[in-house]
Enzyme design. Structure first.
Site, short mmCIF file in Angstrom:
data_model
loop_
_atom_site.label_atom_id
_atom_site.label_comp_id
_atom_site.label_asym_id
_atom_site.label_seq_id
_atom_site.Cartn_x
_atom_site.Cartn_y
_atom_site.Cartn_z
N GLU A 690 -30.83 -42.53 55.51
CA GLU A 690 -31.36 -43.51 56.45
C GLU A 690 -31.22 -43.02 57.90
O GLU A 690 -32.14 -43.18 58.72
CB GLU A 690 -30.64 -44.86 56.29
N CYS A 714 -25.14 -48.05 53.89
CA CYS A 714 -23.77 -48.37 54.26
C CYS A 714 -23.77 -49.19 55.56
O CYS A 714 -24.81 -49.39 56.19
CB CYS A 714 -22.96 -47.10 54.45
N CYS A 717 -25.19 -47.30 58.66
CA CYS A 717 -26.65 -47.20 58.65
C CYS A 717 -27.30 -48.55 58.90
O CYS A 717 -28.36 -48.63 59.53
CB CYS A 717 -27.12 -46.61 57.32
#
Length: 879
Positions: A690, A714, A717
């Site tokens: 990402e 996560c 991100c």
């Protein structure tokens, strides 16, 4: 009839070859320690471009370090070059390299060049690191990773033999003071892994080096003969990179000043793609049109063409593993070389030998032949990924057949030209070959103009990958966009029928001519892949569902009868004439199709959504998201992270504006970066898919876009996604129990439970932990290394794009510390390791899930065996 050859077996990474050459230069008869304070060292200098031309090879001499010796002889030729050293350089050599403006320095992990007390050596190496860092020059340990089966095939093809005296030489040279060396080179925790990889690399080097025992017809001084033998061994190493399917030949040029200033091996012209040119051996009749001779470039010609010094001195020597042919003799005589040393050939080469003896000072070496000795994976090439992405863009729900085209009289059926749906991928030609855009045809526009119109004046020098050979209108637009290369799957954009075959032949011929006249490389591209390797080693690491049997069938020009003229236009005439070549060619096509369907065929059954305004929830599966996730699965097959691969796309309506996959920073060339002896890895350095997609995007503004990824982002991100005002995140809910075989974090689970289902949805709620990691040890001896490259997308405006994604670029990854710091937590969600499980942070966490997650954390951690997928770090082919 003789079976046709497939693509030549060769060292897949030119960096491996360069490091092997540097190591062997240290064993040169000329190599001595500069003084008592320094170890002797070998050096190889290459240009940093795609060809990676060898500029010079040398070694340390009395009172001169290896770096100094090269710099003094070729002072202006090291600018922006890559340097390979058999040891980490001292501070003095570092200053020379900085002044020479080199781009990167790689060294073998043995005792550094400076000797003495540990404290003094350590202080000097710290200064070296600081100087490189301040000068923006990347420097790192480099260990070749070569597949033993590949090495064995190479050694037999270039006719390398061993006698009992030299069956093992380098393999026994693994330093005993590995702990000390690891400490000096800042590699604590990598001792065992480093020793294992080093031994494997040295075994491969042993296998690739020809036996040094033999004799010369003309006797010279012992020292001179030793020098000749050493040079011929270097030629055999060079031959290991040859793409001649019949015989590998190496050649080098030696200067009277004591260094090598030219190197070459035989093969096809630069940019040639397998199957576009004939590849039959010398036993095939030339009139059949399948002989490779007319299109092959000899090693001697390449060495002379790519030499770094124009002027030839009187005592310069040419070394070659085979006596030069009459044509090459003319080249050698013209440039002024008078002395040639080569390996003795069979008696049928007597005429060539007589000519050499009459025109040159010729020395022939007869090796002491014996039995040929036995030598002790992501997608291999970024090009393979790009052609697969282009093929899959045809399957996009937005892809349509463009409207028909009329030529002349509209009333005649023969003047109606229909077009197939077409996919396109455009990427930068230079490392890390970032993907700029992916698109497909619509009812109103072909794929080429649709992609080009989004990036006016921004595609100069780029590479274009198409799922079909373009029509003439698209070809003209590609030329006006000033792209450098066009590669396409062996099929046509124009729909062929018996009625309009003549019109199609004429159209295809115009396309071929317009590319030729515009000096743009345009050729068929077929990935050469091992299906079993894709299924067993690449596909499990993507974490994607198993193949779907309904995958759209991929066709090629051989699925229906084609006219000889059309095959000639596609440069495939030689394959048509020889049944064995056609069979081999079609076999490669089928393997590529099967590999593609394996990687892109999975369909996720449950998809999650988070729009930051309400709780995460399951959404109805749509064709758009199914196709996007399959593209992400393809991208994940190119990742170099030691964890499960992740691919990411960012959509604005129907346009893809960003692409990324997870891995290490660009310029990372050593898999030691990925794993330590205790099974952990430098997780802080893994960059999430990402993050790469966002940083390497093609549009500045990502507001109101959708991000599709193969794993829930996560927290770091998510912060990046929110900061860019991305409207929505889409990801599949994948259960670990149903993942592909080999995709679990602990390989022992699948071994102990053979009944495990082939696919499962991994929980999207994971927790940060430092333990669970794929074990990489066993596969290291089998893995084929490729250059780790930067992932994907470049910015729409030059100069504003940060090159962060993973490995393959030679450049230094400075200025990206912020991303590395933010990626420490980002990497953890790739391991199948759980994030914090509070209801507030994770609204999807149900009561049952919460209990299961807590229970799993309380269980004792299982030890990993050494059979997990391996990491392929860095290669020389452009990523």
């Amino acid at each position: 009839m003789e079976r046709g050859y497939k693509i030549a077996t060769r060292l897949g990474n030119k960096k491996d070859l360069c490091m092997f050459l540097a190591l062997h230069m240290e064993n040169s008869p000329m190599c001595v320690s500069p003084s008592e304070k320094f170890n002797k060292t070998g050096i190889v200098v290459c240009e940093s471009d795609k060809i990676h031309k060898v500029v010079a090879m040398s070694c340390s001499r009395e009172n001169l370090h290896a770096v100094q010796h090269v710099m003094l002889n070729v002072p202006c030729s090291l600018s922006n070059c890559t340097v390979y050293l058999s040891r980490k350089p001292c501070s003095t050599c570092t200053t020379f390299l900085i002044q020479g403006s080199v781009s990167s320095v790689y060294y073998w992990p043995m005792s550094p060049e400076l000797k003495g007390e540990d404290s003094a050596v350590e202080e000097d190496l710290k200064q070296v690191d600081q100087m490189f860092l301040r000068s923006n020059i990347s420097s790192s340990v480099f260990l070749p990773i070569t597949d033993s089966d590949t090495v064995f095939k190479i050694s037999s093809r270039i006719k390398i033999y061993k006698c009992t005296e030299c069956s093992s030489h380098y393999a026994e040279a693994v330093p005993k003071d590995m702990e000390k060396n690891s400490s000096l080179l800042n590699m604590q925790g990598h001792i065992r892994i480093c020793a294992e990889q080093m031994k494997n690399s040295l075994c491969c080097l042993d296998c690739l080096l020809h036996c040094p025992h033999g004799k010369f017809e003309k006797k010279e001084k012992i020292d001179v003969e030793k020098m000749h033998t050493h040079a011929l061994q270097l030629c055999y190493l060079l031959a290991a990179r040859s793409d001649d399917p019949d015989r590998g030949v190496g050649c080098i040029l030696y200067s009277q000043n004591g260094y090598f200033f030219g190197a070459g091996y035989n093969g096809y012209p630069i940019g040639a793609i397998f199957a576009n040119l004939p590849c039959a051996g010398r036993n095939i009749k030339k009139e059949s049109g399948t002989a490779k001779g007319p299109v092959l470039i000899h090693a001697e010609a390449n060495a002379l063409l790519f030499r770094s010094r124009k002027k030839i001195e009187e005592n310069d020597v040419l070394y070659c593993t085979k006596p030069p042919c009459s044509e090459c003799q003319n080249y050698i005589q013209f440039v002024g070389i008078k002395k040639i040393v080569s390996v003795q050939e069979s008696s049928n080469q007597q005429d060539s030998t007589d000519s050499l003896k009459s025109n040159f000072e010729y020395y022939q070496w007869k090796p002491q032949n014996a039995e040929c000795s036995d030598p002790p994976s992501r997608l291999p090439n970024k090009e393979d990924l790009c052609i697969f992405l282009a093929l899959h863009m045809e399957n996009s729900p937005n892809c349509q057949e463009p409207r028909c085209k009329y030529a002349g009289n509209k009333q005649k059926e023969t003047n109606i030209l229909k077009f197939f749906r077409t996919g396109i991928v455009i990427c930068e030609a230079n490392k890390p070959k970032r993907i700029i855009t992916m698109d497909c045809s619509t009812n109103d526009l072909h794929a080429v103009p649709k992609a080009l119109l989004r990036f006016p004046n921004a595609l100069k020098g780029c590479e274009v990958y198409l799922s079909r050979m373009p029509c003439i209108s698209c070809a003209k637009l590609l030329i006006q966009a000033q792209v450098s290369q066009v590669y396409y799957w062996p099929n046509l954009e124009i729909q062929t029928t018996e009625v309009n075959l003549n019109k199609i032949e004429m159209e295809a011929e115009h396309v071929d001519n317009i590319f030729r006249e515009s000096y743009i490389t345009a050729a068929v591209y077929i990935p050469i892949l091992d299906v079993e390797m894709v299924k067993r080693r690449i596909f499990p690491r993507t974490g994607s569902p198993p193949d779907d049997k309904t995958t759209t069938r991929i066709t090629s020009v051989y699925d229906q009868k084609q006219s000889p003229k059309l095959l000639e236009i596609l440069n495939l005439t030689h394959i048509k004439k020889d049944k064995s070549f056609r069979d081999s060619y079609e076999d490669d096509i089928q393997k590529a199709i099967e590999s593609f369907q394996t990687l892109a065929g999975g369909i996720d059954t449950e998809i999650k959504e988070n729009n930051f305004q309400e709780d995460k929830h399951a959404i109805q599966r749509q064709l758009k998201y199914t196709h996007a996730l399959q593209l992400c699965n393809l991208l994940a097959a190119r990742n170099d992270s030691p964890n499960t691969g992740v691919g990411t796309l960012i959509y604005r309506k129907e346009d893809i504006v960003a692409v990324g996959y997870n891995g290490f920073p660009k310029g990372t060339v050593n898999s030691l970066f990925a794993q330590k002896d205790d099974g952990s890895c430098d997780r802080h350095a893994i960059i999430c898919a990402e993050a790469n997609a966002i940083i390497l995007r093609t549009e500045d503004d990502l507001s109101d876009t959708e991000l599709i990824t193969t794993c829930e982002p996560c927290s770091d991100c998510e912060n990046l996604i929110k900061a860019m005002k991305i409207k929505k995140i889409i990801w599949p809910n994948r259960d670990e129990k149903k993942q592909p075989e080999g995709a679990t974090n602990d390989p022992t689970v699948e071994e102990n439970n053979p009944s495990t289902e082939p696919f499962q949805v991994k929980s999207s709620i994971k927790k940060h932990s430092d333990e669970k990691i794929l074990s990489l040890q066993a596969d290291r001896e089998k893995c084929n290394r490729t250059d780790t490259e930067g992932t994907s997308v470049s910015g729409g405006k030059e100069g504003k794009t940060m090159e962060i994604q993973s490995p393959a670029d030679e450049g230094h990854a400075s200025g990206q510390q912020a991303i590395l710091n933010s990626s420490e937590a980002s990497a953890s969600h790739r391991d199948g390791i759980v994030k914090e499980d509070s209801e507030k942070t994770n609204p999807l966490l149900t009561e049952t899930e919460s209990e299961l997650e807590t229970e799993s954390l309380d269980k004792p951690k299982e030890s990993h065996n050494a059979e997990g997928p391996s990491v392929n770090a860095a290669e020389d082919e452009p990523a």
